[in-house]
Design an enzyme around this catalytic site. Structure first.
Site, short mmCIF file in Angstrom:
data_model
loop_
_atom_site.label_atom_id
_atom_site.label_comp_id
_atom_site.label_asym_id
_atom_site.label_seq_id
_atom_site.Cartn_x
_atom_site.Cartn_y
_atom_site.Cartn_z
N THR A 163 0.90 -1.23 0.14
CA THR A 163 0.30 -0.09 0.28
C THR A 163 0.92 1.31 -0.05
O THR A 163 1.59 1.57 1.04
CB THR A 163 -1.07 0.09 1.21
OG1 THR A 163 -1.81 -1.22 1.41
CG2 THR A 163 -1.74 1.14 1.24
N LYS A 184 -7.09 2.00 -2.65
CA LYS A 184 -6.76 1.53 -1.65
C LYS A 184 -6.70 2.40 -0.38
O LYS A 184 -7.23 2.28 0.84
CB LYS A 184 -5.27 0.68 -1.77
CG LYS A 184 -4.84 0.08 -0.40
CD LYS A 184 -5.68 -0.80 0.14
CE LYS A 184 -5.28 -1.42 1.71
NZ LYS A 184 -6.16 -2.14 2.39
N LYS A 197 -0.23 5.02 8.59
CA LYS A 197 0.42 5.73 7.36
C LYS A 197 -0.60 5.67 6.34
O LYS A 197 -0.65 6.68 5.51
CB LYS A 197 1.57 4.32 7.01
CG LYS A 197 2.11 4.23 5.72
CD LYS A 197 1.45 3.48 4.71
CE LYS A 197 1.30 2.09 5.11
NZ LYS A 197 1.06 1.20 3.94
P1 NAP Z 1 4.32 -6.21 7.89
O1 NAP Z 1 4.03 -7.33 8.82
O2 NAP Z 1 4.97 -5.08 8.75
O3 NAP Z 1 5.66 -6.65 7.05
C1 NAP Z 1 6.29 -5.49 6.51
C2 NAP Z 1 7.49 -6.01 5.35
O4 NAP Z 1 8.11 -4.98 4.76
C3 NAP Z 1 8.51 -7.02 6.16
O5 NAP Z 1 8.79 -8.01 5.30
C4 NAP Z 1 9.63 -5.93 6.25
O6 NAP Z 1 10.74 -6.82 6.20
C5 NAP Z 1 9.49 -5.24 4.86
N1 NAP Z 1 10.46 -3.95 4.63
C6 NAP Z 1 10.10 -2.89 5.42
N2 NAP Z 1 10.95 -1.90 5.31
C7 NAP Z 1 11.77 -2.47 4.26
C8 NAP Z 1 12.64 -1.83 3.61
N3 NAP Z 1 13.28 -0.62 3.79
N4 NAP Z 1 13.45 -2.66 2.69
C9 NAP Z 1 12.89 -4.08 2.63
N5 NAP Z 1 11.77 -4.48 3.26
C10 NAP Z 1 11.34 -3.72 4.10
O7 NAP Z 1 3.21 -5.75 7.15
P2 NAP Z 1 2.12 -6.38 6.24
O8 NAP Z 1 0.90 -6.30 7.51
O9 NAP Z 1 2.40 -7.56 5.74
O10 NAP Z 1 1.70 -5.20 5.41
C11 NAP Z 1 2.59 -5.10 4.20
C12 NAP Z 1 1.86 -4.14 3.33
O11 NAP Z 1 0.41 -4.44 3.02
C13 NAP Z 1 1.98 -2.92 3.94
O12 NAP Z 1 1.83 -1.71 2.88
C14 NAP Z 1 0.34 -2.68 4.41
O13 NAP Z 1 -0.17 -1.32 4.56
C15 NAP Z 1 -0.47 -3.48 3.67
N6 NAP Z 1 -1.64 -4.27 3.93
C16 NAP Z 1 -1.52 -4.91 4.92
C17 NAP Z 1 -2.82 -5.47 5.59
C18 NAP Z 1 -2.79 -6.36 6.86
O14 NAP Z 1 -4.12 -6.66 7.39
N7 NAP Z 1 -1.55 -6.70 7.58
C19 NAP Z 1 -3.75 -5.39 4.78
C20 NAP Z 1 -3.72 -4.75 3.58
C21 NAP Z 1 -2.78 -4.17 3.34
P3 NAP Z 1 11.62 -7.21 7.84
O15 NAP Z 1 10.74 -8.49 8.17
O16 NAP Z 1 12.98 -7.00 7.57
O17 NAP Z 1 11.14 -5.83 8.58
#
Ligand code: NAP
Length: 291
Positions: free
Chosen positions: A96, A171, A239
């Site tokens: 996102t 989104k 965010k």
């Molecule tokens: P998350 O569990 O916090 O995972 C974040 C991921 O991003 C991890 O793999 C992290 O790596 C990686 N990352 C962060 N900074 C980085 C960088 N500078 N370089 C490379 N990798 C980096 O988040 P999530 O819930 O999976 O969400 C991921 C995306 O989907 C976000 O944009 C969120 O807004 C969106 N989203 C989430 C949900 C939900 O319900 N969770 C639903 C819809 C959309 P590390 O493991 O090394 O930290």
């Protein structure tokens, strides 16, 4: 089947890459924190050495990372994918981000002769695990069509919304509404509590009427029980509100409710609740001691 690369194995990326593996696709994974690859490698995924190495090895490379800075780092950072995205390759970003970031990544990827699709997703951890996300695509229509077999493993519904940036905008609109709804639930629970009403009674009344919705039904009882086990991290919800407000700013669209909701989410982050589920914003607006 076509080899698929997957960069970013957080809550969502792990579940999505697992569904591609289950669907029979050969998957190569990479994550900034390498240990997060182990579970998928145990299920049969190949371990990639860097984003660029993954993009070089796979026809299609997907990304699912936190925010615009992370999405940009995967493209332009050290060992970023861009030089490997030669003609014949495709890059799909599920993260996102804001429409400008999606548009700039699209321009960079297509200028290399590769194809690009943004596919931010609606739905949280459980829909990601179940393969029932709603996929909000923008960018290259031919890539959207070609990826139908893979996308069908991830989502119950896929919409193609136009040029890159439209998916991001959709989104952000959806999550802006969701953030405001969660603050409304928190304030309702707080006022009900102060008025001597039971949380369970309020949730029952909400669920019986016109404002009933799956989110209140799922999250309401957990909030009432103080269960903020993370599905959608609060820091990411804030965010999304921040990015929606920036979009409103650019388009001169007043967003008074979203601005107020953003302040509640910022207060929650300031209270150290950022790593909890986004429903923990309800704790930030919870009843204060009676004066
Ligand atoms: P998350 O569990 O916090 O995972 C974040 C991921 O991003 C991890 O793999 C992290 O790596 C990686 N990352 C962060 N900074 C980085 C960088 N500078 N370089 C490379 N990798 C980096 O988040 P999530 O819930 O999976 O969400 C991921 C995306 O989907 C976000 O944009 C969120 O807004 C969106 N989203 C989430 C949900 C939900 O319900 N969770 C639903 C819809 C959309 P590390 O493991 O090394 O930290």
């Amino acid at each position: 089947m076509t080899p698929i690369g997957f960069l970013g194995l957080g809550i969502m990326g792990t579940a999505m890459a697992r569904n591609l593996l289950k669907g029979g696709f050969p998957v190569t994974v990479w994550n900034r924190t390498p240990e997060r690859c182990d579970a998928l490698v145990a299920l049969g995924a190949t371990r990639g050495e860097s984003p660029r190495a993954v993009a070089a090895a796979c026809t299609t490379t997907c990304a699912m990372v936190s925010d615009p800075a992370a999405a940009r780092a995967l493209v332009w950072g050290e060992d970023g994918v861009l030089p490997a995205l030669v003609p014949g390759k495709s890059y799909v970003d599920f993260s996102t981000v804001d429409p400008d970031t999606a548009g700039e990544i699209a321009a960079a990827v297509t200028s290399q002769g590769a194809r690009f699709l943004e596919v931010p997703v609606s739905g949280s951890k459980k829909p990601a695990e179940d393969g029932t996300l709603v996929l909000l695509a923008g960018g290259d229509r031919s890539l959207f069509d070609d990826l139908a077999p893979a996308l069908s493993r991830l989502g119950q519904k896929a919409l193609f919304l136009g040029p890159a940036g439209r998916g991001a905008a959709m989104k952000l609109v959806v999550n802006m509404i969701m953030g405001e709804m969660m603050v409304a639930l928190g304030e309702g629970l707080a006022l009900a509590d102060r008025a001597g009403l039971a949380a369970g009674d309020l949730l029952e009344v909400l669920d019986a009427g016109a404002v009933a919705n799956p989110m209140f039904r799922l999250k309401g009882p957990k909030v009432a029980a103080g269960d903020f086990g993370v599905a959608f991290p609060l820091k990411h919800a804030q965010k999304d509100l921040r990015l929606a407000l920036a979009l409103g700013d650019r388009l001169a669209q007043p967003l008074a409710g979203a601005a107020a909701a953003n302040e509640a989410f910022k207060a929650a982050r300031a209270q150290g609740l950022g790593e909890l589920d986004f429903s923990a914003v309800c704790r930030a607006v919870a009843p204060t001691p009676r004066g």
